[in-house]
Design a protein around this motif. Sequence first.
Motif, PDB file in Angstrom:
ATOM      1  N   GLU A   1       0.826  -1.198   0.000  1.00  0.00           N
ATOM      2  CA  GLU A   1       0.000   0.000   0.000  1.00  0.00           C
ATOM      3  C   GLU A   1       0.864   1.254   0.000  1.00  0.00           C
ATOM      4  OE1 GLU A   1      -3.387   2.371  -0.027  1.00  0.00           O
ATOM      5  OE2 GLU A   1      -3.242   0.211  -0.296  1.00  0.00           O
TER       6      GLU A   1
ATOM      7  N   THR B   1       2.307   1.736  -3.453  1.00  0.00           N
ATOM      8  CA  THR B   1       1.289   2.176  -4.396  1.00  0.00           C
ATOM      9  C   THR B   1       0.991   3.657  -4.212  1.00  0.00           C
ATOM     10  OG1 THR B   1       0.297  -0.019  -4.402  1.00  0.00           O
ATOM     11  CG2 THR B   1      -1.071   1.786  -5.196  1.00  0.00           C
TER      12      THR B   1
ATOM     13  N   LYS C   1       3.764   5.679  -5.671  1.00  0.00           N
ATOM     14  CA  LYS C   1       3.797   5.650  -7.135  1.00  0.00           C
ATOM     15  C   LYS C   1       2.720   6.550  -7.740  1.00  0.00           C
ATOM     16  CE  LYS C   1       4.023   2.389 -10.954  1.00  0.00           C
ATOM     17  NZ  LYS C   1       3.997   0.968 -11.332  1.00  0.00           N
ATOM     18  N   TYR C   2       1.536   6.573  -7.149  1.00  0.00           N
ATOM     19  CA  TYR C   2       0.411   7.342  -7.673  1.00  0.00           C
ATOM     20  C   TYR C   2       0.069   8.474  -6.712  1.00  0.00           C
ATOM     21  CZ  TYR C   2      -0.015   3.249 -10.624  1.00  0.00           C
ATOM     22  OH  TYR C   2       0.230   2.232 -11.497  1.00  0.00           O
TER      23      TYR C   2
END
Length: 56
Positions: free
Chosen positions: A37, A40, A43-44
């Motif tokens: 998590e 992620t 990354k975004y």
Amino acid sequence: MDQVAQFFEWLFGTRSGVLALVVGGIVFFFIISFILEFRTRAKYKDQGVEEEEEDD
């Protein structure tokens, strides 16, 4: 080698061993999910929650 056999006998043959196995699995997967998590979200970064406009 006998100590390894005793460990596996304790791990799969007693209630406390099975409980340790289950709790260890839960903790292991919690750590993995937390790491994934975090990666992620890193990354975004631009995918935040959008504020909804209120129409009167």
